[in-house]
Design an enzyme around this catalytic site. Structure first.
Site, PDB file in Angstrom:
ATOM      1  N   TYR A   1     -15.086   9.790  -2.140  1.00  0.00           N
ATOM      2  CA  TYR A   1     -13.922   9.647  -3.063  1.00  0.00           C
ATOM      3  C   TYR A   1     -13.663  10.388  -4.278  1.00  0.00           C
ATOM      4  CZ  TYR A   1     -12.445   5.866  -0.061  1.00  0.00           C
ATOM      5  OH  TYR A   1     -11.642   4.985   1.174  1.00  0.00           O
TER       6      TYR A   1
ATOM      7  N   HIS B   1     -16.877   3.859  -4.708  1.00  0.00           N
ATOM      8  CA  HIS B   1     -16.086   4.870  -4.566  1.00  0.00           C
ATOM      9  C   HIS B   1     -16.154   5.956  -5.675  1.00  0.00           C
ATOM     10  CE1 HIS B   1     -13.026   2.676  -1.620  1.00  0.00           C
ATOM     11  NE2 HIS B   1     -14.413   2.936  -1.057  1.00  0.00           N
TER      12      HIS B   1
ATOM     13  N   ARG C   1       0.906  -1.258   0.050  1.00  0.00           N
ATOM     14  CA  ARG C   1       0.001   0.076  -0.111  1.00  0.00           C
ATOM     15  C   ARG C   1       0.992   1.343   0.141  1.00  0.00           C
ATOM     16  NH1 ARG C   1      -4.829   1.650   4.224  1.00  0.00           N
ATOM     17  NH2 ARG C   1      -5.250   3.928   3.451  1.00  0.00           N
TER      18      ARG C   1
ATOM     19  N   ASP D   1     -18.057  -0.676   2.689  1.00  0.00           N
ATOM     20  CA  ASP D   1     -18.730   0.261   4.022  1.00  0.00           C
ATOM     21  C   ASP D   1     -18.663   1.727   4.035  1.00  0.00           C
ATOM     22  OD1 ASP D   1     -15.891   0.268   4.287  1.00  0.00           O
ATOM     23  OD2 ASP D   1     -16.060   0.340   6.299  1.00  0.00           O
TER      24      ASP D   1
ATOM     25  N   ASN E   1     -10.687  -4.595  -0.956  1.00  0.00           N
ATOM     26  CA  ASN E   1     -10.614  -3.537  -1.781  1.00  0.00           C
ATOM     27  C   ASN E   1      -9.431  -3.732  -2.866  1.00  0.00           C
ATOM     28  OD1 ASN E   1     -12.225  -1.127  -1.293  1.00  0.00           O
ATOM     29  ND2 ASN E   1     -10.781  -0.541   0.460  1.00  0.00           N
TER      30      ASN E   1
END
Length: 442
Positions: free
Chosen positions: A265, A201, A94, A171, A148
């Site tokens: 987002y 998103h 990430r 969520d 994700n």
């Protein structure tokens, strides 16, 4: 006899796993449980979370059988629901998803832009693997997946395992709706009925009403115009700095089309220059999470293991957990609850791609979900969605075909990326960073 359920949490070493466990225990009267299992491929990480959770279970629900394992056969045998929330590559990857694009002046985010594409390429294979384990060892089980990036994962699963019993969820709308409920003075988002359309998103609320049918949109819009979705003045709750910025920026995202209330987002797609300007290429959301949530959860797990002091346990149920358990209950008890799910469009949005994976309200019962009709959407939102869904489809094409060209096209088509040359530079660096995780690209 009341049926009791067997639950497998895939991603047993996640910092969100204790939240799910706590809510499962709080919900056991309405959703009785006989067995809980954890499964993770990181034995060391899962061991810490699982040993802490075992103490909680022993204290609060000793009748529930609890095990944790890295063996797929043991994990996936005799389960009714697989609750999947895996992070392939963990925080090490990430970190690269966020920092590599920022080197080139491009949004660095775990689900949006090149970072989300990189994460998607890592996630497709392992999610398919989980589905195959479930179908081999518990063919009647449902998988409730919120790994994700949900949009890319959902597109891949729909193509590669179209007949599987998997429902993809997120969520994020739940968290936003809780904030909107506070704004209008309601106790819970469940006191509202919403209409929403978009991609994961990447969507908009078009109608929000209370249970008496009163329109709540004007009051919520009025608040957003002044404060965005920052609800500190209502609840005194401080957020991580990156989220506070996101909620405040909602004012500007809302301005792009005041007919609807946007998902937060959309900031990354509509104001990428702002996002990059306010990002620190050396300290991103990953660093914030490692120093915040990651540290809090593992410190508490270690404290529980050392002391056995369950009475003062700091783990709490949260939005992340509540939605997935509501979904399990709806499937088990035919409640026909209305929920936002990521599903094939199939005409629900009339003027949008038939085979796109869209996020819309559905009615959920024992046989699965029934999407609600959305009708036609305006050209502005439709145009943005068409571009983004093309990105997601190209990513899945690239994974299936091992195509460098398709993945380059996906990155250059993202609204967060300024040019084909920048897209190529980012892609080449992401390939090197992800060589252990991606299929070989030619």
């Amino acid at each position: 006899m009341i049926k009791k359920f067997s639950i497998l949490i895939a991603g047993g070493g996640s910092t969100y796993t204790p939240e799910i466990l706590i809510l499962l225990l709080e919900s056991k009267k309405s959703f009785p449980i006989r067995k809980i299992k954890f499964y993770d491929n990181d034995e060391k990480r899962q061991e810490i979370i699982a040993r802490a959770c075992a103490l909680i279970l022993k204290e609060k629900a000793p009748e529930i059988d609890f095990t944790y394992t890295t063996d797929p056969r043991k994990a996936f045998s005799d389960v009714d629901f697989v609750m999947a929330h895996i992070r392939v590559g963990k925080y090490e990857m990430r970190d690269k998803d966020e920092k590599i694009p920022l080197k080139y002046g491009v949004v660095g985010q775990e689900t949006c832009g090149p970072g989300g594409i990189a994460y998607g390429m890592r996630s497709i294979g392992p999610i398919i693997e989980l589905i195959d384990y479930m179908e081999k060892y518990s063919p009647n089980a449902w998988m409730l997946n919120y790994s994700n990036p949900a949009s890319i994962v959902a597109e891949a699963v729909n193509r590669l395992r179209p007949n599987s019993k998997i429902i993809n969820i997120c969520d994020m709308p739940v968290g936003i709706e809780e904030k909107m409920a506070k704004i209008v003075g309601l106790n819970s988002r469940k006191d509202m009925t919403v209409r929403y359309f978009g991609l994961n998103h990447f969507g908009w609320w078009s109608d929000i009403r209370d249970k008496d049918g009163n329109d709540l949109m004007p009051k919520i819009k009025e608040y957003i115009k002044e404060y965005g979705l920052d609800t500190y003045k209502l609840d005194g709750k401080k957020e991580d700095e990156s989220w506070e910025n996101t909620y405040r920026k909602m004012k500007d995202v809302f301005d792009t089309d005041p007919n609807f209330i946007p998902n937060t987002y959309l900031k990354y797609y509509l104001y990428p220059d702002y996002v990059v300007h306010h990002s620190n290429p050396k300290y991103t959301r990953t660093d914030e999470v490692i120093e915040g949530r990651e540290k809090r959860v593992f410190d508490e797990a270690i404290r529980l293991i050392k002391t056995g002091d369950v009475a003062h346990c700091k783990f709490k149920a949260g939005n992340h957990a509540s939605f997935i358990i509501d979904l399990a209950r709806a499937l088990s008890y035919n409640t026909h609850e209305r929920m936002l799910l990521i599903v094939p469009n199939h005409g629900a949005i009339e003027n949008f791609s038939y085979d796109a994976m869209v996020e819309i309200p559905c009615i959920v019962g024992k046989t699965g979900y029934e999407p609600l009709s959305i009708g036609k959407i305006p050209i502005f939102e439709k145009g943005l969605m068409e571009q983004q869904v093309a990105v997601e489809k190209l990513v899945v094409d690239a994974w299936i075909e091992g195509s460098y060209q398709k993945l380059w096209q996906a990155i250059m088509m993202s609204k967060t990326v300024p040019s084909a040359s920048v897209a190529k530079d980012i892609l080449n660096e992401l390939i090197e960073a992800n060589k252990e995780y991606w299929p070989e690209l030619k």
